[in-house]
Design a protein around this motif. Structure first.
Motif, PDB file in Angstrom:
ATOM      1  N   UNK A   1       0.978  -1.125   0.035  1.00  5.61           N
ATOM      2  CA  UNK A   1      -0.040   0.192  -0.115  1.00  5.61           C
ATOM      3  C   UNK A   1       1.022   1.272  -0.020  1.00  5.61           C
ATOM      4  N   UNK A   2       0.438   2.090  -0.798  1.00  4.33           N
ATOM      5  CA  UNK A   2       1.278   3.408  -0.780  1.00  4.33           C
ATOM      6  C   UNK A   2       0.345   4.555  -1.416  1.00  4.33           C
ATOM      7  N   UNK A   3       1.100   5.889  -1.022  1.00  9.91           N
ATOM      8  CA  UNK A   3       0.044   6.904  -1.446  1.00  9.91           C
ATOM      9  C   UNK A   3       0.771   7.699  -2.852  1.00  9.91           C
ATOM     10  N   UNK A   4       0.152   8.419  -3.693  1.00 11.28           N
ATOM     11  CA  UNK A   4       0.866   9.199  -4.615  1.00 11.28           C
ATOM     12  C   UNK A   4       1.936  10.273  -4.056  1.00 11.28           C
ATOM     13  N   UNK A   5       3.046  10.368  -4.478  1.00 11.47           N
ATOM     14  CA  UNK A   5       4.071  11.354  -4.217  1.00 11.47           C
ATOM     15  C   UNK A   5       3.580  12.798  -4.726  1.00 11.47           C
ATOM     16  N   UNK A   6       4.403  13.574  -4.303  1.00 11.13           N
ATOM     17  CA  UNK A   6       4.139  14.932  -4.879  1.00 11.13           C
ATOM     18  C   UNK A   6       4.342  15.140  -6.531  1.00 11.13           C
TER      19      UNK A   6
ATOM     20  N   UNK B   1       3.526  12.499  -8.537  1.00  8.82           N
ATOM     21  CA  UNK B   1       2.954  11.427  -9.381  1.00  8.82           C
ATOM     22  C   UNK B   1       2.328  12.131 -10.361  1.00  8.82           C
ATOM     23  N   UNK B   2       1.586  13.304 -10.264  1.00 13.36           N
ATOM     24  CA  UNK B   2       0.864  13.882 -11.407  1.00 13.36           C
ATOM     25  C   UNK B   2       1.313  14.070 -12.803  1.00 13.36           C
ATOM     26  N   UNK B   3       2.870  14.123 -12.586  1.00 13.10           N
ATOM     27  CA  UNK B   3       3.524  14.440 -13.730  1.00 13.10           C
ATOM     28  C   UNK B   3       3.649  13.103 -14.771  1.00 13.10           C
TER      29      UNK B   3
ATOM     30  N   UNK C   1      17.117  15.634   1.955  1.00  8.65           N
ATOM     31  CA  UNK C   1      16.664  16.183   0.651  1.00  8.65           C
ATOM     32  C   UNK C   1      17.108  15.437  -0.595  1.00  8.65           C
ATOM     33  N   UNK C   2      16.638  15.649  -1.708  1.00  7.79           N
ATOM     34  CA  UNK C   2      16.923  14.839  -2.993  1.00  7.79           C
ATOM     35  C   UNK C   2      16.266  15.587  -4.192  1.00  7.79           C
ATOM     36  N   UNK C   3      17.082  15.242  -5.241  1.00  3.97           N
ATOM     37  CA  UNK C   3      16.576  15.838  -6.346  1.00  3.97           C
ATOM     38  C   UNK C   3      15.752  15.183  -7.617  1.00  3.97           C
ATOM     39  N   UNK C   4      15.391  14.011  -7.081  1.00  3.77           N
ATOM     40  CA  UNK C   4      14.603  13.120  -7.984  1.00  3.77           C
ATOM     41  C   UNK C   4      13.150  13.334  -7.700  1.00  3.77           C
ATOM     42  N   UNK C   5      12.337  13.059  -8.830  1.00  2.61           N
ATOM     43  CA  UNK C   5      10.814  13.221  -8.785  1.00  2.61           C
ATOM     44  C   UNK C   5      10.347  12.133  -7.574  1.00  2.61           C
ATOM     45  N   UNK C   6       9.533  12.534  -6.822  1.00  2.01           N
ATOM     46  CA  UNK C   6       8.758  11.647  -5.480  1.00  2.01           C
ATOM     47  C   UNK C   6       7.724  11.125  -6.035  1.00  2.01           C
ATOM     48  N   UNK C   7       7.414  10.108  -6.796  1.00  2.00           N
ATOM     49  CA  UNK C   7       6.362   9.633  -7.227  1.00  2.00           C
ATOM     50  C   UNK C   7       5.257   8.758  -6.586  1.00  2.00           C
ATOM     51  N   UNK C   8       5.987   8.211  -5.351  1.00  2.00           N
ATOM     52  CA  UNK C   8       5.123   7.503  -4.579  1.00  2.00           C
ATOM     53  C   UNK C   8       5.676   7.708  -2.951  1.00  2.00           C
ATOM     54  N   UNK C   9       4.865   7.495  -2.131  1.00  2.00           N
ATOM     55  CA  UNK C   9       5.113   7.568  -0.672  1.00  2.00           C
ATOM     56  C   UNK C   9       4.857   6.279   0.103  1.00  2.00           C
ATOM     57  N   UNK C  10       5.567   5.498   0.562  1.00  2.00           N
ATOM     58  CA  UNK C  10       5.167   4.309   1.437  1.00  2.00           C
ATOM     59  C   UNK C  10       4.888   4.839   2.920  1.00  2.00           C
TER      60      UNK C  10
END
Lengths: 289, 239
Positions: free
Chosen positions: A181-186, A188-190, A255-264
């Motif tokens: 189970x996970x949530x969409x990350x910031x 995700x919509x991209x 902090x990081x520089x890659x797209x965050x597509x999901x969050x567990x």
């Protein structure tokens, strides 16, 4: 009285962990802490410890330890090679360790993260409110043969060695889920339709994994734009330009520089962390109501 | 300026400003953090260039309420006393005795060492946030002429105290670490010490300048730091 634990063999990726450092992210300090909080807290509880007392954590090949004074311990899991002075041991129950006791934690290929709780917890030095080992924070980030581990000596309670009739191998059943189970990350919509479809495939964990993060084997080709550094947390899933999916774990950067597509969420991250290499799983993306 | 407020996991909330490196956004983020940081239900707050991530102690039950509270906090022109910011001057030795990458950097950029030193020590850099490693400061902004693509294969070891350039950014490695940036100089100044009551001396909004010093002087400063009688050159002003 403080007693010293001798490290005969350091095992693989063994470290002391408690609940970690939760309020220093603004200084760039990783959170750290138990990878599988539930397992660690459960064996602390069996021992009558505070639930977040410092435990020993390792992956698969357990250390070999010698106790200079008597104490009590509990193990999260055992195999038939887990022994104290040559005698087999049972998981999840109190083990009386005599002075000079030699503990071999064995090799358990079925469990990724295993734990040893000791009466009153390990007494290593607290840095920034935590005993969790971390590079740049505590003296060392991993257990090694010269690590100084202390514990509180205890009175030996009963005559030891009830011969075990069986041995527990499995981690808790709710850690064996094949759906994460996970949530969409910031970001995700991209993702495009194709990329979203790619996320529905079965994934496996690669061998590129440690306390900072777990890289998945399967790639997700994508055209996401590069971006500025942004805040991240354990549980965040990053997608790199080359399509690598990285599930960030307890020791990840702040902090990081890659797209965050999901969050567990915490539980899903623990599940995935206890998953072995060859297991196939899928993400179940849940919307925030 | 529109701020996007979304959930981040079960206990987190993310506030996003437009994705640019901008001191105005930095001061708005700092202002928000100063306004809410004492709230009991907040476990931790950290930020980068244009995003603030708030971690709450408990699972968020009523996100809409929380969002309204944050929107109100953003609008609050609370009289916070003007924050004092500090301009720090960091001694750096630009010498390949300390940084094995320097020669390679100069070759690839086709510039002379004196030019590098002039262009790197000229700007006043703003501290935006700490990330990557404990005490690693994200600074803005490097002179365009010094920008270089990160190494395609990161070095296994960049030594603590290495002043480096990667892409359009410059920074100082506070501890030994693998990394993809080019080391161009060395400073003996420590940026983070978990054993001191004040972990770090630099905070977002502060300014940093680099000052070129000779090798002898750097070794002297290193000794003084070890004896505990070195103070970083600084100037305070009301921000």
């Amino acid at each position: 009285m403080k007693a010293k634990l001798k490290i005969i063999h350091a095992g693989t990726f063994a470290s002391i962990q408690d609940k970690g450092r939760s309020s220093y992210a603004k200084y760039g300090v990783p959170r750290s802490g138990f990878i599988d909080k539930k397992s660690a807290q459960r064996i602390n509880k069996i021992l009558g410890n505070k639930q977040n007392a410092a435990v020993l954590e390792w992956t698969q090949i357990g250390p070999i330890l010698q106790f200079t004074k008597a104490t009590q311990i509990v193990l999260s899991d055992t195999t038939n090679k887990t022994t104290l002075n040559g005698e087999p041991l049972r998981a999840k129950e109190i083990i009386e360790v005599p002075e000079g006791g030699l503990l071999n934690l064995g090799y358990n290929p079925k469990v990724v993260y295993s734990y040893l709780a000791i009466k009153e917890g390990f007494q290593t030095k607290r840095v920034l409110q935590s005993r969790s080992m971390q590079k740049g924070i505590t003296k060392s980030d991993l257990l090694h043969s010269k690590s100084k581990l202390y514990y509180q000596a205890q009175q030996l309670k009963i005559s030891f060695f009830k011969k075990p009739t069986f041995s527990l191998h499995q981690p808790f059943t709710d850690l064996l889920a094949r759906t994460i189970d996970c949530f969409p990350g910031p970001e995700f919509d991209l993702l495009t339709e194709d990329e979203l479809q790619g996320l529905e495939q079965y994934f496996t964990l690669s061998t590129q994994r440690n306390r900072m993060g777990i890289q998945l084997t399967e790639l997700l080709p994508n055209a996401l734009p590069s971006m500025l550094s942004v805040p991240i947390l354990p549980g965040t899933v990053q997608l790199t330009p080359s399509g690598k999916l990285i599930v960030l774990s307890q020791d990840c950067q702040t902090t990081g520089g890659y797209p965050r597509i999901l969050h567990l969420p915490e539980k899903s991250l623990a599940q995935l962390s206890q998953t072995t290499q060859n297991v196939r799983f899928r993400f179940n993306i849940i919307d925030y109501d | 300026m529109k701020v996007n407020i979304t959930r981040y996991g079960t206990k987190g909330v993310l506030l996003q400003w437009p994705p640019i490196i901008d001191e105005g956004i930095l001061s708005k983020m700092t202002h928000l953090i100063d306004t809410i940081k004492e709230e009991d239900n907040i476990l931790d707050i950290h930020h980068a260039y244009h995003e603030v991530l708030i971690q709450y102690r408990n699972t968020i039950q009523n996100f809409n309420q929380l969002k309204q509270n944050l929107q109100a906090a953003l609008l609050k022109h609370k009289k916070v006393k003007p924050t004092q910011t500090t301009h720090w001057t960091i001694p750096v030795c630009y010498d390949d005795d300390f940084v094995p990458d320097l020669e390679r950097y100069l070759d690839r950029k086709e510039i002379r060492l004196s030019e590098l030193i002039a262009l790197h020590t000229r700007p006043t850099y703003t501290v935006y946030f700490t990330g990557f490693l404990p005490g690693f400061l994200y600074l803005g902004t490097l002179d365009d002429k010094l920008a270089i693509n990160r190494k395609s294969k990161p070095s296994r070891l960049i030594k603590a105290g290495t002043v480096a350039i990667g892409g359009t950014q410059t920074g100082i490695y506070p501890q030994d670490s693998p990394g993809g940036w080019y080391g161009i100089g060395y400073t003996p100044i420590s940026f983070f010490n978990p054993r001191l009551p004040i972990l770090t001396w630099a905070k977002p909004g502060d300014k940093i300048s680099f000052e070129s010093v000779e090798k002898d002087r750097i070794l002297h400063i290193k000794r003084a730091i070890r004896k505990g009688d070195y103070t970083i050159k600084s100037e305070k002003y009301e921000g």
